[in-house]
Motif scaffolding. Sequence first.
Motif, mmCIF file in Angstrom:
data_model
loop_
_atom_site.group_PDB
_atom_site.id
_atom_site.type_symbol
_atom_site.label_atom_id
_atom_site.label_comp_id
_atom_site.label_asym_id
_atom_site.label_seq_id
_atom_site.Cartn_x
_atom_site.Cartn_y
_atom_site.Cartn_z
ATOM 1 N N GLU A 51 0.838 -1.186 0.000
ATOM 2 C CA GLU A 51 0.000 0.000 0.000
ATOM 3 C C GLU A 51 0.877 1.242 0.000
ATOM 4 N N ILE A 52 0.474 2.246 -0.768
ATOM 5 C CA ILE A 52 1.219 3.497 -0.772
ATOM 6 C C ILE A 52 0.243 4.669 -0.704
ATOM 7 N N THR A 53 0.786 5.842 -0.336
ATOM 8 C CA THR A 53 0.008 7.075 -0.312
ATOM 9 C C THR A 53 0.657 8.064 -1.274
ATOM 10 N N VAL A 54 -0.157 8.658 -2.128
ATOM 11 C CA VAL A 54 0.316 9.578 -3.167
ATOM 12 C C VAL A 54 -0.322 10.944 -2.938
ATOM 13 N N ALA A 55 0.468 11.987 -2.999
ATOM 14 C CA ALA A 55 -0.056 13.348 -2.829
ATOM 15 C C ALA A 55 -0.716 13.837 -4.117
ATOM 16 N N VAL A 56 -1.893 14.444 -3.989
ATOM 17 C CA VAL A 56 -2.556 15.126 -5.096
ATOM 18 C C VAL A 56 -2.884 16.536 -4.641
ATOM 19 N N ILE A 240 -3.826 2.116 -3.284
ATOM 20 C CA ILE A 240 -3.227 3.436 -3.458
ATOM 21 C C ILE A 240 -4.167 4.463 -2.840
ATOM 22 N N THR A 241 -3.664 5.209 -1.868
ATOM 23 C CA THR A 241 -4.437 6.285 -1.267
ATOM 24 C C THR A 241 -3.974 7.610 -1.864
ATOM 25 N N LEU A 242 -4.908 8.348 -2.435
ATOM 26 C CA LEU A 242 -4.621 9.651 -3.018
ATOM 27 C C LEU A 242 -4.986 10.707 -1.984
ATOM 28 N N LYS A 243 -3.974 11.294 -1.371
ATOM 29 C CA LYS A 243 -4.180 12.226 -0.264
ATOM 30 C C LYS A 243 -4.112 13.669 -0.773
#
Length: 548
Positions: A51-56, A240-243
């Motif tokens: 699992e990863i977190t990606v900045a938007v 994938i978490t889009l934060k």
Amino acid sequence: MQKSTFWKKAITAATLLSVLLAGCSGAGSSSPGDPTANTDTDKVQPAAQQEITVAVSGDVGLDRLDAGAYDGSMNVHAMIYDGLVQYGEKGQIEPALAESWEISEDGKTYTFHLRQGVKFSDGSDFNAEAVKFSFERWIHDPSNSLTVATAMQSLEIVDDHTVQMTFDRAYYPLLTELTFARPVRIISPNAVEPAGDSQGTFVKPIGTGAWMADSYKTDQEAVLVRNPNYWGDAPKLSKITLKVIPDPQSRVLALQSGEVDLAGGQMSRLPLESLPVIENEASLERLRSPGTSSHFLVYNGSNPDLQDVNVRKAINLAIDKSSIVNDLMGGIGSEAKGLFPSTVPYVTESNSKGYGYDPEAARSRLAESGYTDTDGDGLVEKNGTPLKLSLVLQQVDFPEWKPMAELIQAELQNVGISVELQVLEPNAYYDALWTTKAYDMIVYRTYDDAYNPHSFLSSLFHRTGDTAAVAWSDAELEQLIDTALASTEEKKRQGTYDQIFARMDGQAMFASLYYPDDLFVFNKRLRGVEAGYTTFEPILWNRLEVME
């Protein structure tokens, strides 16, 4: 519309299955070192931890991500929905949901052979009916200006896995338009209410892509999980978490703290002034990817001074493109030559040579047309009138334009041209560009990837009806653009583009400034970080994996 139970955070059986499935393939990485070599202390994490977190930079609009509409994040459109074809390196059109296709000799009929055995994320079948349903949601919308919409005469189902589209004209970029993130991608008939009604109300995003929606909090985050029914190579990540992090500096802090694993590109721009901080952070790595856009000066052709080709050429010669890239952009980009970088289809080294930097040649060009400094004040004049030009820009969307404009101002002053800078708010800036023409020169940028070169040339350098071209009007150029767009033979089309770029360069219809790179920063625990080929697919998400 009320949120359905689809948006609840409880993990469904499908999600559990997707978490348990291990990734099965993927290509190499563009990250530094040998990304494919795992050591004893550098092992892939278990599937449940992939699992990863990606900045938007903003809300992705997961609750309104209708494949047939222009709403929500294009990046997420491309993750959830597939098109019939996809955009590859330098515009190569590759199979996606269509395994193959034929184009009639006159360039007006396209027959697509669909991939068999494909299912949507809800388990329903993908077939020709789903293609017809998807297209009918937007094809007759009068506000849709895509040629694939305005030129389509019919869409026929030949059989369950074959569709035929007929258009009223030959237009080679039709396939390119079908690679766009929206509205041309395929959505399940079950995504609307009532199900199967092409005019039904959108309920939830259901596509055939590698990812599907799991949960969503407006202006906070959107969570995507692996689609267990995906027809291609399964993603290695499970989630994938889009934060949402609107502030660029806060994105840098989030990378440093480990709150996010990846940021950058147009989905979450990073400030260039933070590069030294990023470079000194042991946990972070950078990925630079050559972009497909360019920044340049538009000339106002109604200005008498700018109607002189020698003045336009002098401006080109007076600007040091290497200083823009190295001194202002921190080396993130490359020196501009032609209107488009070499990552754009039909651009070659021989048809995009540019002008280089030569102040003496610039002064000679001006003198050749009668512009000389007769009173020793440092400005050239002609018939007693100094050569003075306005340069319009905005810095809300592009803060780097202000220092770049100041550099241009100084360099043009060096060859005797006075430049007055005018920094406008975005609305006023775009009004000046598109409507009032209240500028002598204005900083602008080309489109990206799948929209280049055809769409940008048509929009900026070709008249629309009785309205003159926005950037520069030239009848010979417009005729060449028309010829290229209608060409059905690749070799002849390349030859026409050679003539287009030669005409634009020879007449100095613009002044190139720089080609920006896309910059991504990621946590070193990621492997397989590789840039995609479009701004709406900035990273090849399916190749990412997390290491211990």
